[in-house]
Design a protein around this motif. Sequence first.
Motif, PDB file in Angstrom:
ATOM      1  N   ASN A  82      55.666  42.810  41.297  1.00  0.00           N
ATOM      2  CA  ASN A  82      55.956  41.586  40.543  1.00  0.00           C
ATOM      3  C   ASN A  82      56.978  40.690  41.239  1.00  0.00           C
ATOM      4  O   ASN A  82      56.756  40.271  42.353  1.00  0.00           O
ATOM      5  N   ASN A  86      34.022  35.168  34.235  1.00  0.00           N
ATOM      6  CA  ASN A  86      33.707  36.518  33.735  1.00  0.00           C
ATOM      7  C   ASN A  86      32.816  36.518  32.501  1.00  0.00           C
ATOM      8  O   ASN A  86      31.980  37.404  32.343  1.00  0.00           O
ATOM      9  N   HIS A 102      54.671  45.749  47.052  1.00  0.00           N
ATOM     10  CA  HIS A 102      55.681  45.055  46.236  1.00  0.00           C
ATOM     11  C   HIS A 102      55.299  45.026  44.775  1.00  0.00           C
ATOM     12  O   HIS A 102      54.144  45.211  44.406  1.00  0.00           O
ATOM     13  N   ALA A 144      47.301  48.110  42.898  1.00  0.00           N
ATOM     14  CA  ALA A 144      48.171  47.863  41.743  1.00  0.00           C
ATOM     15  C   ALA A 144      48.419  49.110  40.895  1.00  0.00           C
ATOM     16  O   ALA A 144      49.426  49.183  40.194  1.00  0.00           O
ATOM     17  N   ARG A 199      37.141  39.043  45.360  1.00  0.00           N
ATOM     18  CA  ARG A 199      37.606  39.463  46.685  1.00  0.00           C
ATOM     19  C   ARG A 199      37.009  40.818  47.084  1.00  0.00           C
ATOM     20  O   ARG A 199      36.770  41.669  46.227  1.00  0.00           O
ATOM     21  N   ASN A 246      42.356  45.743  40.737  1.00  0.00           N
ATOM     22  CA  ASN A 246      42.469  46.234  42.110  1.00  0.00           C
ATOM     23  C   ASN A 246      43.366  47.468  42.109  1.00  0.00           C
ATOM     24  O   ASN A 246      44.479  47.437  42.636  1.00  0.00           O
ATOM     25  N   ASP A 284      34.732  41.491  41.387  1.00  0.00           N
ATOM     26  CA  ASP A 284      35.970  40.877  41.882  1.00  0.00           C
ATOM     27  C   ASP A 284      35.584  39.846  42.929  1.00  0.00           C
ATOM     28  O   ASP A 284      34.760  40.138  43.796  1.00  0.00           O
ATOM     29  N   ARG A 334      48.250  40.968  43.239  1.00  0.00           N
ATOM     30  CA  ARG A 334      49.210  41.931  43.757  1.00  0.00           C
ATOM     31  C   ARG A 334      48.934  42.467  45.155  1.00  0.00           C
ATOM     32  O   ARG A 334      47.798  42.511  45.587  1.00  0.00           O
ATOM     33  N   ARG A 335      50.010  42.921  45.785  1.00  0.00           N
ATOM     34  CA  ARG A 335      49.932  43.670  47.044  1.00  0.00           C
ATOM     35  C   ARG A 335      50.562  45.037  46.813  1.00  0.00           C
ATOM     36  O   ARG A 335      51.487  45.168  46.008  1.00  0.00           O
ATOM     37  N   GLY A 356      37.182  32.858  37.142  1.00  0.00           N
ATOM     38  CA  GLY A 356      37.096  32.163  35.861  1.00  0.00           C
ATOM     39  C   GLY A 356      35.712  32.169  35.249  1.00  0.00           C
ATOM     40  O   GLY A 356      35.449  31.420  34.302  1.00  0.00           O
ATOM     41  N   LYS A 367      44.957  33.096  37.516  1.00  0.00           N
ATOM     42  CA  LYS A 367      43.928  33.448  38.487  1.00  0.00           C
ATOM     43  C   LYS A 367      43.144  32.253  39.005  1.00  0.00           C
ATOM     44  O   LYS A 367      42.291  32.428  39.861  1.00  0.00           O
ATOM     45  N   LEU A 385      43.667  42.194  35.326  1.00  0.00           N
ATOM     46  CA  LEU A 385      44.065  40.814  35.065  1.00  0.00           C
ATOM     47  C   LEU A 385      43.024  39.792  35.495  1.00  0.00           C
ATOM     48  O   LEU A 385      43.083  38.639  35.071  1.00  0.00           O
TER      49      LEU A 385
HETATM   50  N1  LIG Z   1      51.822  47.138  43.852  1.00  0.00           N
HETATM   51  C1  LIG Z   1      51.891  46.574  42.642  1.00  0.00           C
HETATM   52  N2  LIG Z   1      51.400  47.222  41.564  1.00  0.00           N
HETATM   53  C2  LIG Z   1      51.475  46.620  40.364  1.00  0.00           C
HETATM   54  C3  LIG Z   1      52.106  45.384  40.162  1.00  0.00           C
HETATM   55  C4  LIG Z   1      52.616  44.745  41.321  1.00  0.00           C
HETATM   56  O1  LIG Z   1      53.165  43.643  41.246  1.00  0.00           O
HETATM   57  N3  LIG Z   1      52.485  45.354  42.520  1.00  0.00           N
HETATM   58  N4  LIG Z   1      52.183  44.811  38.932  1.00  0.00           N
HETATM   59  C5  LIG Z   1      51.812  45.591  37.747  1.00  0.00           C
HETATM   60  C6  LIG Z   1      51.362  44.683  36.686  1.00  0.00           C
HETATM   61  S1  LIG Z   1      52.540  43.857  35.795  1.00  0.00           S
HETATM   62  C7  LIG Z   1      50.062  44.513  36.378  1.00  0.00           C
HETATM   63  S2  LIG Z   1      49.616  43.581  35.030  1.00  0.00           S
HETATM   64  C8  LIG Z   1      49.008  45.207  37.099  1.00  0.00           C
HETATM   65  C9  LIG Z   1      47.877  44.288  37.497  1.00  0.00           C
HETATM   66  O2  LIG Z   1      46.870  44.974  38.134  1.00  0.00           O
HETATM   67  P1  LIG Z   1      45.505  44.209  38.494  1.00  0.00           P
HETATM   68  O3  LIG Z   1      44.948  43.588  37.277  1.00  0.00           O
HETATM   69  O4  LIG Z   1      44.651  45.151  39.239  1.00  0.00           O
HETATM   70  O5  LIG Z   1      46.072  43.100  39.507  1.00  0.00           O
HETATM   71  P2  LIG Z   1      45.775  41.664  40.148  1.00  0.00           P
HETATM   72  O6  LIG Z   1      45.897  41.842  41.612  1.00  0.00           O
HETATM   73  O7  LIG Z   1      46.657  40.667  39.551  1.00  0.00           O
HETATM   74  O8  LIG Z   1      44.291  41.239  39.756  1.00  0.00           O
HETATM   75  C10 LIG Z   1      43.207  42.077  39.896  1.00  0.00           C
HETATM   76  C11 LIG Z   1      42.012  41.443  40.566  1.00  0.00           C
HETATM   77  O9  LIG Z   1      41.440  40.401  39.769  1.00  0.00           O
HETATM   78  C12 LIG Z   1      40.641  39.648  40.657  1.00  0.00           C
HETATM   79  N5  LIG Z   1      40.198  38.411  39.989  1.00  0.00           N
HETATM   80  C13 LIG Z   1      40.785  37.211  39.960  1.00  0.00           C
HETATM   81  N6  LIG Z   1      40.047  36.341  39.236  1.00  0.00           N
HETATM   82  C14 LIG Z   1      38.956  37.010  38.796  1.00  0.00           C
HETATM   83  C15 LIG Z   1      37.835  36.654  37.991  1.00  0.00           C
HETATM   84  O10 LIG Z   1      37.683  35.536  37.524  1.00  0.00           O
HETATM   85  N7  LIG Z   1      36.930  37.636  37.721  1.00  0.00           N
HETATM   86  C16 LIG Z   1      37.045  38.882  38.214  1.00  0.00           C
HETATM   87  N8  LIG Z   1      36.108  39.766  37.911  1.00  0.00           N
HETATM   88  N9  LIG Z   1      38.093  39.232  38.997  1.00  0.00           N
HETATM   89  C17 LIG Z   1      39.033  38.316  39.264  1.00  0.00           C
HETATM   90  C18 LIG Z   1      41.561  39.453  41.840  1.00  0.00           C
HETATM   91  O11 LIG Z   1      40.852  39.141  43.012  1.00  0.00           O
HETATM   92  C19 LIG Z   1      42.277  40.794  41.911  1.00  0.00           C
HETATM   93  O12 LIG Z   1      41.741  41.622  42.941  1.00  0.00           O
HETATM   94  O13 LIG Z   1      49.514  45.817  38.271  1.00  0.00           O
HETATM   95  C20 LIG Z   1      50.700  46.567  38.059  1.00  0.00           C
HETATM   96  N10 LIG Z   1      50.951  47.273  39.278  1.00  0.00           N
END
Ligand SMILES: Nc1nc2c(c(=O)[nH]1)N[C@H]1C(S)=C(S)[C@@H](COP(=O)(O)OP(=O)(O)OC[C@H]3O[C@@H](n4cnc5c(=O)[nH]c(N)nc54)[C@H](O)[C@@H]3O)O[C@H]1N2
Length: 896
Positions: A794, A432, A792, A389, A413, A385, A411, A788-789, A430, A884, A506
Amino acid sequence: MTGVEVDGVAVEVPEGAPLLAAVRAAGIELPALCQDDRLSPAGSCRTCLVRADGRIVAACVTPAAPGATVEAATDGLRALRRDAVEVIVSALPSRALTEDGRTELAHACRSVGIGPEVAAGAGGRGEDTSHPYVHLDRDLCIACGRCVRMCAEVQGTFALTLTGRGAETVVAPGTGGPWVESDCVACGGCVDTCPTGAISEPGPAPGLTTAVRPAPPMTRTTCGYCGVGCALDVVAEEDRIAAVLPARDGPVNRGHACVKGRFAHGYLTSPERLTQPLLRGEHGLEPVGWDEALAHIARGLRAAIRAGGPDAVAAISSARSTNEENYLVQKFMRVVIGTNNVDNCSRLCHSPSAAGLTASFGLPGGTDTFDDVERSDCLLVVGANPVEAHPVIGARLLRRVLRGARLVVADPRAVGLAPHADVHLRPRPGTNVALCHGLAHVLLTEGLVDDEFLRHRAAGLPELTGLLADYPPDRVADLTGVPAADLVAAARLYGRAERPAIVYGLGVTEHLHGTDGVRALANLAILRGAVGTGRGFGVNPLRGQNNVQGASDMGALPDVLPGYGKVTDPAVRARAEEVWGVPVPPRPGLRIPEMFAAARAGRLGALWVIGEDVCATDPDANRVARALDICPLVVCDELFLSETARHADVVLPVASWLEKDGTFVNFDRRFQRVRPAVAPPGRARTDFDTVRAVAEAMGTDLGCPTPADALAECARMSPHFAGLSHRRLDREGAVCWPCPDPDRPGQATLYRERFATADGRAHLAAVPHLPPGEQPDGDYPLVMVTGRRWAHYNSGSMTRRGGNLALDPVDHLDIHPDDAVRYGLRDGEPVQVISRYGRARLIARIGGETAPGQVFCSFHFPASGVNRVTSDHADTVTSCPEYKVTAVRLAADGAG
Ligand SMILES: Nc1nc2c(c(=O)[nH]1)N[C@H]1C(S)=C(S)[C@@H](COP(=O)(O)OP(=O)(O)OC[C@H]3O[C@@H](n4cnc5c(=O)[nH]c(N)nc54)[C@H](O)[C@@H]3O)O[C@H]1N2
Ligand SMILES: Nc1nc2c(c(=O)[nH]1)N[C@H]1C(S)=C(S)[C@@H](COP(=O)(O)OP(=O)(O)OC[C@H]3O[C@@H](n4cnc5c(=O)[nH]c(N)nc54)[C@H](O)[C@@H]3O)O[C@H]1N2
Ligand SMILES: [Mo]
């Protein structure tokens, strides 16, 4: 290049560049109040008038035609420009122009010879100060539209518009109400481009933007929040941050930033910041001097080793800290303690990427640079997302899509990029592996594969073909919940694109079979020949924390040394022993969850936790806390008294990214410099200094007196980094690894000749789909997804301390309207989420983003206890938690 003549001077500008660029290249300054290099030109303010081939034109919108003759510095033209500026300024109130004003407008006025007295407008249109970071003073708005274009063209949020007519025209949030309630995501783009200070950042130095001239003294550094690696210019006044500006020449961010890097630095001066070491005494944690804290730690470490040997000590190194700090932590554990018990937050995040990408391609990082990914004509974004993120990347991806690239989002969502997708696949969390196999099945059956590539550069096709026979679209639809037609449509988009690229997050890795998920995704790029060929841009994880790639690169992992050589490999150890002068333990150490298990079993005598709030962010947090309470010595390097610090015996106050020197590695493998802009508070030290000090207290000089020395030593240990040094990075800005040679560029794009696997081929993986570890049932009927939002970060330790809290004050539980009815929940009401492991308290938010049967929440407020609910199921290959998917039930808060 195009050659033109400006006032008799011949200049060259890139093809398609506007006359403005040519005039500036000739050294002539022009005001250009509606122009910003990052935006499409508007040509509306008429302050940059020049004469080109006899005609008076606005230089910003007129392309430099080959051989054009331009007049710019004549008195007549100067007068025209002065008049244009005067018309604008005379409508503004006097506060728009002070003698020492540093806005672009003030600068323009000085350059055309207009004094502050010209600003004599009546004003009275009022302000909008509802937002913590973006204030609007309507009287200073000149309706140049730069903010509106910034929001639309660079950020892709479309939150702003110009309202009113004629002289009354003013910028306003498109939603009409106060700014804080608008769609604004506070990327700071409007603040940064506003030429007048109408939109500005409140605080010590309002009006500071990258356009301010002359620029104040700045420190160039790399953002310490997420893994994008935005280059930032920090302005400090009296040792406080006055502004953090996005660097226009930042290789990834290119003059853009987000609400975290740009604005969320208030935590630095929070009264809750730790400023002196704390030691657990009779009355809990009490302030002590460094010497006492260090002596206590040394005693505890020796006692642990006496009782259980070196393997009774473990360390969690920080993906928030620099490479040099991570290098030193793992060196300390291996050299001073004599164990490989060192791990980092990658375990909880993208360890399945490292394992999966290594197995498929040979190296544990993304395959291509983001600049290439962005040239793709079809983006497949899976379980990521980036809009929330990795906002700067999210904005770049969206821009690409708005310009015509096809987009497939996978995704569960409907968030972020999904509304812009050609096809939005919504798999059940779960699933993928099944989803990717479904796509691969279509690629194969419809002949959308690269036979040549598969023959010469890949392995494993027969096994995969056999497996894929079991994954026709109809069956995959049953397994994943994705309609077969969508699956076919998505596979055709990816399969028929000329330059497809995969970006993922993630949603792929944080699963019971996360590594399989990465490999099944990599299969698609291999089948399509879209990796290592230039006919597509591979498979690219959006890595999470600022330095999670680097922490692993530096060997803060239990099974590898700096540069990923296996500790079990005698040749690798011999190389390290040559540099370190001591034997390196041959047995792989404990992973993070194994450290907690060892503590609970009484086998761990000491645990050093550096910058990870394990009691808030690791899963099944109740058991983590128990592990820390049982472990005889827990040391914690922290900025704040985190949940983890509260369970520690010694807490060391440390510097954060704006206060220290070193390097980070971003998500596309770029090393970039980190430089201190302000001093750490009180007696806080860097993690670097704490590691050296603890080693010294143990009687060992760790070497590497400075961060530059540490990177130099690491470069001696690993061919991947051999060409890197602080001096080179100071000179070049960013350098990708692998970088074996100081005189050659690093490799941004991997595998053009061969893959880095033993046989040089890309490996297809015939891994079956297996169900997630958690399944909903009668008692726990819903699936909770966490993530994530945008506002904020982590554990929230930094973003909850400052203006971001006003933007997003609580952890919400997103729930579908049907489920809200079923469980009798109302929007905004407190709700309990209960799993087999624990319970959390959140605020219900009803909406259609989550699918029925699923709920979603973040984990940014430790007090809400989300990770008491998550399970200890983890990726079978890497132990990455299954964050997740958790089976839960809901109860009105207060009930059981
Ligand atoms: N604002 C903000 N930014 C961040 C962070 C934060 O906490 N806040 N944290 C940082 C860190 S440590 C990380 S690792 C990154 C993470 O960045 P992303 O990986 O983009 O973050 P998430 O929101 O954890 O997960 C991404 C998406 O995976 C989807 N998802 C869940 N389960 C599944 C599934 O089984 N299959 C598929 N296809 N999708 C699924 C969720 O709905 C979610 O929209 O962001 C980084 N950036
Ligand atoms: N439910 C759920 N839980 C998750 C996830 C999820 O998706 N769902 N995602 C997981 C992922 S991907 C990650 S990466 C983790 C992140 O989990 P953590 O690493 O625990 O979270 P952070 O808030 O990034 O940082 C941890 C601590 O580091 C401190 N810190 C910041 N800078 C420094 C520094 O320079 N030095 C030191 N010593 N400390 C510093 C902060 O104050 C903070 O308390 O959370 C994981 N937890
Ligand atoms: Mo992460």
